[in-house]
Design a protein around this motif. Structure first.
Motif, mmCIF file in Angstrom:
data_model
loop_
_atom_site.group_PDB
_atom_site.id
_atom_site.type_symbol
_atom_site.label_atom_id
_atom_site.label_comp_id
_atom_site.label_asym_id
_atom_site.label_seq_id
_atom_site.Cartn_x
_atom_site.Cartn_y
_atom_site.Cartn_z
ATOM 1 N N GLY A 1 0.821 -1.211 0.000
ATOM 2 C CA GLY A 1 0.000 0.000 0.000
ATOM 3 C C GLY A 1 0.852 1.257 0.000
ATOM 4 N N TRP A 2 1.913 1.242 0.783
ATOM 5 C CA TRP A 2 2.807 2.399 0.834
ATOM 6 C C TRP A 2 3.485 2.609 -0.521
ATOM 7 N N LEU A 3 3.947 1.507 -1.145
ATOM 8 C CA LEU A 3 4.584 1.629 -2.454
ATOM 9 C C LEU A 3 3.598 2.122 -3.516
ATOM 10 N N ALA A 4 2.353 1.639 -3.447
ATOM 11 C CA ALA A 4 1.347 2.087 -4.421
ATOM 12 C C ALA A 4 1.044 3.562 -4.233
ATOM 13 N N ASP A 5 0.958 4.012 -2.997
ATOM 14 C CA ASP A 5 0.731 5.437 -2.744
ATOM 15 C C ASP A 5 1.914 6.276 -3.210
ATOM 16 N N THR A 6 3.107 5.767 -3.035
ATOM 17 C CA THR A 6 4.305 6.494 -3.447
ATOM 18 C C THR A 6 4.416 6.544 -4.966
ATOM 19 N N ALA A 24 6.163 12.533 -4.371
ATOM 20 C CA ALA A 24 7.207 11.513 -4.215
ATOM 21 C C ALA A 24 8.122 11.498 -5.441
ATOM 22 N N TRP A 25 7.571 11.617 -6.635
ATOM 23 C CA TRP A 25 8.389 11.629 -7.837
ATOM 24 C C TRP A 25 9.285 12.856 -7.884
ATOM 25 N N ALA A 26 8.780 14.000 -7.423
ATOM 26 C CA ALA A 26 9.620 15.198 -7.360
ATOM 27 C C ALA A 26 10.787 14.975 -6.396
ATOM 28 N N GLY A 27 10.506 14.293 -5.293
ATOM 29 C CA GLY A 27 11.575 13.969 -4.341
ATOM 30 C C GLY A 27 12.620 13.052 -4.959
ATOM 31 N N PHE A 28 12.177 12.049 -5.726
ATOM 32 C CA PHE A 28 13.124 11.156 -6.393
ATOM 33 C C PHE A 28 13.965 11.908 -7.425
ATOM 34 N N VAL A 29 13.365 12.855 -8.123
ATOM 35 C CA VAL A 29 14.105 13.652 -9.096
ATOM 36 C C VAL A 29 15.166 14.493 -8.386
ATOM 37 N N LEU A 30 14.800 15.098 -7.263
ATOM 38 C CA LEU A 30 15.773 15.898 -6.510
ATOM 39 C C LEU A 30 16.910 15.036 -5.973
ATOM 40 N N LEU A 31 16.585 13.836 -5.505
ATOM 41 C CA LEU A 31 17.639 12.931 -5.041
ATOM 42 C C LEU A 31 18.573 12.542 -6.188
ATOM 43 N N GLY A 32 18.008 12.322 -7.363
ATOM 44 C CA GLY A 32 18.832 12.009 -8.531
ATOM 45 C C GLY A 32 19.737 13.160 -8.915
ATOM 46 N N CYS A 33 19.223 14.381 -8.851
ATOM 47 C CA CYS A 33 20.047 15.566 -9.149
ATOM 48 C C CYS A 33 21.184 15.707 -8.143
#
Length: 150
Positions: free
Chosen positions: A50-55, A61-70
């Motif tokens: 459920g947590w993964l589906a919400d993420t 969450a995707w914006a956070g992943f993009v910032l982590l990638g940068c």
């Protein structure tokens, strides 16, 4: 809701395959397949699915992943530039101080000929005086060839 249903279906299929494998008298493989089949149901029951589906469907969450990638890309780039330059500015200054910036080539002031020439004089003294150097090289090659039967 869909993710939980998919995980349950995958587990049921895996347990079915484990049952067929056990029927064929391959109990060790059947136990291993059953263990893998129980993992998705365990993840559903702990709430991870459920947590993964919400993420996965969250723009934040995707914006956070993009910032982590940068951030990771910046760290990798700065490290690559640092390696190419030969360390940080502080490390280069310390290395320059340790090298002693007075002499451009400290070894250039030593004489290149004579008895104090250092390592260059030793190999000549180690050779027998009767044989020239080229004969020594060929005798070594001949010994190697004879050893291999050539």
């Amino acid at each position: 809701m869909i993710a939980e249903t998919v995980c349950s279906a995958v587990s049921a299929a895996g347990l079915g395959i484990a049952a067929v494998t056990a029927y064929r008298k391959r109990f060790l493989a059947a136990a291993r397949i059953a263990a893998y089949a129980l993992v998705p149901v365990g993840l559903v029951l702990t709430g991870v699915v459920g947590w993964l589906a919400d993420t996965a469907f969250s723009p934040t969450a995707w914006a956070g992943f993009v910032l982590l990638g940068c951030a990771w890309a910046l760290f990798a780039t700065t490290r690559a530039v640092e390696r190419r330059r030969g360390g940080t500015r502080k490390e280069r200054r310390a290395a320059a101080r340790a090298a002693g910036g007075d002499a451009v080539a400290p070894a250039a002031s030593t004489p290149s000929l004579g008895a104090a020439a250092g390592p260059a004089a030793r190999p000549a003294a180690a050779r027998p005086q009767g044989k020239p150097r080229s004969e020594d090289d060929f005798s070594d090659i001949e010994a190697i060839l004879k050893k291999h039967g050539i």
